[in-house]
Every structure is written in C-alpha cells, then in structure tokens.
Design an enzyme around this catalytic site. Structure first.
Site, mmCIF file in Angstrom:
data_model
loop_
_atom_site.group_PDB
_atom_site.id
_atom_site.type_symbol
_atom_site.label_atom_id
_atom_site.label_comp_id
_atom_site.label_asym_id
_atom_site.label_seq_id
_atom_site.Cartn_x
_atom_site.Cartn_y
_atom_site.Cartn_z
ATOM 1 N N ASP A 80 -85.079 -22.345 -19.114
ATOM 2 C CA ASP A 80 -85.500 -22.669 -20.478
ATOM 3 C C ASP A 80 -86.088 -21.481 -21.239
ATOM 4 O O ASP A 80 -86.785 -21.644 -22.226
ATOM 5 C CB ASP A 80 -86.509 -23.824 -20.474
ATOM 6 C CG ASP A 80 -87.696 -23.547 -19.554
ATOM 7 O OD1 ASP A 80 -88.052 -22.370 -19.365
ATOM 8 O OD2 ASP A 80 -88.270 -24.514 -19.015
ATOM 9 N N ARG A 94 -88.729 -19.350 -25.843
ATOM 10 C CA ARG A 94 -88.945 -20.569 -25.050
ATOM 11 C C ARG A 94 -88.240 -21.714 -25.758
ATOM 12 O O ARG A 94 -88.452 -21.955 -26.940
ATOM 13 C CB ARG A 94 -90.448 -20.841 -24.942
ATOM 14 C CG ARG A 94 -90.804 -22.093 -24.119
ATOM 15 C CD ARG A 94 -90.423 -21.917 -22.670
ATOM 16 N NE ARG A 94 -90.995 -22.939 -21.820
ATOM 17 C CZ ARG A 94 -90.552 -24.194 -21.706
ATOM 18 N NH1 ARG A 94 -89.545 -24.593 -22.443
ATOM 19 N NH2 ARG A 94 -91.125 -25.025 -20.874
ATOM 20 N N ASP A 99 -88.051 -28.754 -20.609
ATOM 21 C CA ASP A 99 -88.674 -28.033 -19.504
ATOM 22 C C ASP A 99 -87.726 -28.097 -18.320
ATOM 23 O O ASP A 99 -87.175 -29.164 -18.014
ATOM 24 C CB ASP A 99 -90.017 -28.682 -19.154
ATOM 25 C CG ASP A 99 -90.736 -27.954 -18.035
ATOM 26 O OD1 ASP A 99 -90.607 -26.720 -17.949
ATOM 27 O OD2 ASP A 99 -91.445 -28.622 -17.248
ATOM 28 N N THR A 100 -87.505 -26.973 -17.666
ATOM 29 C CA THR A 100 -86.669 -26.944 -16.467
ATOM 30 C C THR A 100 -87.520 -26.513 -15.279
ATOM 31 O O THR A 100 -88.565 -25.873 -15.458
ATOM 32 C CB THR A 100 -85.484 -25.969 -16.625
ATOM 33 O OG1 THR A 100 -85.990 -24.629 -16.815
ATOM 34 C CG2 THR A 100 -84.615 -26.356 -17.809
ATOM 35 N N GLU A 102 -89.087 -24.478 -12.146
ATOM 36 C CA GLU A 102 -89.377 -23.053 -12.014
ATOM 37 C C GLU A 102 -88.473 -22.392 -10.967
ATOM 38 O O GLU A 102 -88.046 -23.031 -10.004
ATOM 39 C CB GLU A 102 -90.845 -22.846 -11.614
ATOM 40 C CG GLU A 102 -91.855 -23.383 -12.604
ATOM 41 C CD GLU A 102 -91.885 -22.602 -13.900
ATOM 42 O OE1 GLU A 102 -91.348 -21.480 -13.934
ATOM 43 O OE2 GLU A 102 -92.451 -23.110 -14.886
ATOM 44 N N ARG A 145 -94.124 -15.869 -27.290
ATOM 45 C CA ARG A 145 -92.698 -16.202 -27.218
ATOM 46 C C ARG A 145 -92.263 -16.981 -28.463
ATOM 47 O O ARG A 145 -93.022 -17.809 -28.971
ATOM 48 C CB ARG A 145 -92.411 -17.058 -25.975
ATOM 49 C CG ARG A 145 -92.785 -16.406 -24.668
ATOM 50 C CD ARG A 145 -92.576 -17.329 -23.478
ATOM 51 N NE ARG A 145 -93.396 -18.535 -23.570
ATOM 52 C CZ ARG A 145 -93.478 -19.463 -22.627
ATOM 53 N NH1 ARG A 145 -92.775 -19.312 -21.504
ATOM 54 N NH2 ARG A 145 -94.235 -20.524 -22.774
#
Length: 271
Positions: A80, A94, A99-100, A102, A145
């Site tokens: 992501d 971002r 959300d993916t 880690e 970001r």
C-alpha cells in the site's frame, strides 16, 4: 483566526489606498513614503498568512479535485505504499482508505499475505500509465507521505487489491472518503469468496492484522492431530492411543502425532 487576518488585510489595504491618495494630493515626503512602504509590507504579510502556508512551503495544496495527475514510479515499497516523482521530487505515497499486511515491519515483522500484496501491487503498478488523485482533505500524513488514490490506465489499484483479498478497508478519516462505498463493496466480494486475507479466520480485523490468531489456530489444529500420549513409568516408556483403555487416565510426559514417532522415540504400545 482567519476572520481576524482577513480584517487586517482589508484595513491595511485601506491604509495603503489612503496614503497613496495623500501622496498624490500633497506631494511626496519621506514620512509619507515610509508610511506607504510600511503599509505595503503589512498588506503583503497579511496575505501570506491568509494562504495555507503548508501549500507555499511544500507546493502541495488541500483543495479537492478528481484530476488524475500523471506521475513517475520510482519503486514499490509494499502493498500500500510506493515512491514516485511528484513535482520534480521523490515522494512516498500511502494509498488512501486501504491497508495491506506488512512485509518488513520493525515490530510486526512479515505478516501473512504481505509479500503477496506487494507482488500484486508491483504487477499492477508496472503495467500501464500511473496516475494519482487527491481527495478533499489532507494530502500529507504525519510521516510526510502523500495520501492519494492510485490508478493504472485509469483503473483503481486500491479497488483491485481489495477485490482480490490482499487489502482491507482502513484508515477512514473524513473528509478523505470519496471512494469509501465502492471500496467497501469490493471488500465485501473478497470476504464472500474468502479470498486472500479473508481465508484466515480472525486474521483481518478492524484494528489491523493479527498473525498470532492464525498461529494459534495452526497450533490447535496440530494438537488435535497429535493425540498419542507417551508415559514414562516403572513399566518403561509406553504410548497410549485414544483407543487404549488407559488413555483418559494417562498423564502424558510427551505427545506424539503417530505411533511411528512414538516407537522411534523408544516408546511401546501397552500389553
């Protein structure tokens, strides 16, 4: 605060206009010239504070637009996050609203489906013309970001990752919610198919990904398959299967998954 600054801006403008008229009518003096000069800089200073100063410093505004801005990819960081060239500078981006797992987190380490999400993100990003789109709210997070929607040849990368079960809807902070509805629909499809992260029970939750849940389930599953009790007593090393009449009352020193394992460890069946 903005109202006060706006009022100051107007007052300074009126003073400047008045002094300019005085200079035209009564002639130039150093005193009148100094007052005119000071009023001019007060006017400019007020104008500076009326503008979003973060825009002036960074060149990144906060006004809403659905314009897709062409950018150049530098590299894919994870599922992501990417690094791009934006306005002549390298910037991390971002992905908004998703959300993916880690891939290399200092505390969480590598999570299930993290590498798959990064690999799929890379495949999508490198397969066409890359553009980004900002929402109506903040464009930069506390880590510096950019926050944006990502497209390849006009197709949403976020929505594709959600559809394939490689991301969850997350970090929903109004007013940056333009595509929340279609994203939630895409996630619902993936959940129904039990795709990717949704194939692991209790892994993807509202507060993040919980790899420990999948590890505990795997351990429980393993324990259910390994039910042979090994007991060490005066009669030697004896193993008991669930069919043994002494199975329930046997307190095991060790558990085996198969009788072969028990025999190899020096245990024998009861006589």
């Amino acid at each position: 605060m903005d109202v006060v600054l706006a009022l100051m801006f107007v007052i300074c403008g009126l003073i400047l206009w008045s002094l300019a008229r005085g200079v035209r009518k009564k002639g130039f003096t150093w005193k009148r010239g100094g007052s005119l000069f000071l009023s001019f800089f007060l006017l400019i200073g007020s104008g500076f504070f009326l503008v979003d100063r973060s825009e002036l410093l960074s060149g990144i505004g906060t006004s809403g637009t659905t314009e897709q801005i062409p950018v150049e990819l530098v590299k894919v960081i994870d599922g992501d996050t990417i690094k791009i060239i934006y306005q002549g500078q390298e910037k991390n981006v971002r992905y908004l609203l998703i959300d993916t797992p880690e891939t290399n987190h200092p505390r969480l380490g590598k999570q299930p489906f993290g590498e798959e999400a990064k690999k799929r993100n890379t495949e999508l990003i490198e397969n066409g013309k890359l553009t980004i789109e900002f929402d109506v709210g903040e464009r930069v997070d506390k880590y510096g970001r950019l926050l944006a929607y990502i497209y390849v040849d006009g197709a949403s990368v976020q929505e594709k990752l959600l559809e394939e079960g490689l991301a969850r809807v997350a970090y929903v902070y109004p007013p940056n919610t333009r595509y929340l509805d279609p994203f939630e629909k895409a996630q619902k499809k993936a959940k129904k198919k039990e795709a990717g992260i949704w194939s692991l029970e209790n892994y993807a939750r509202d507060d993040g990904f919980h790899a420990e849940s999948t590890e505990a389930e795997e351990e429980t599953s393993l324990n259910e398959d390994c039910q042979i009790k090994g007991n060490i007593g005066s009669s030697g090393k004896i193993y008991h299967t669930p069919d043994s009449p002494w199975y329930e009352q046997t307190k095991p020193e060790v558990i085996f998954c198969t009788e072969e394992e028990a025999v190899e460890a020096g245990f024998r069946a009861p006589k």
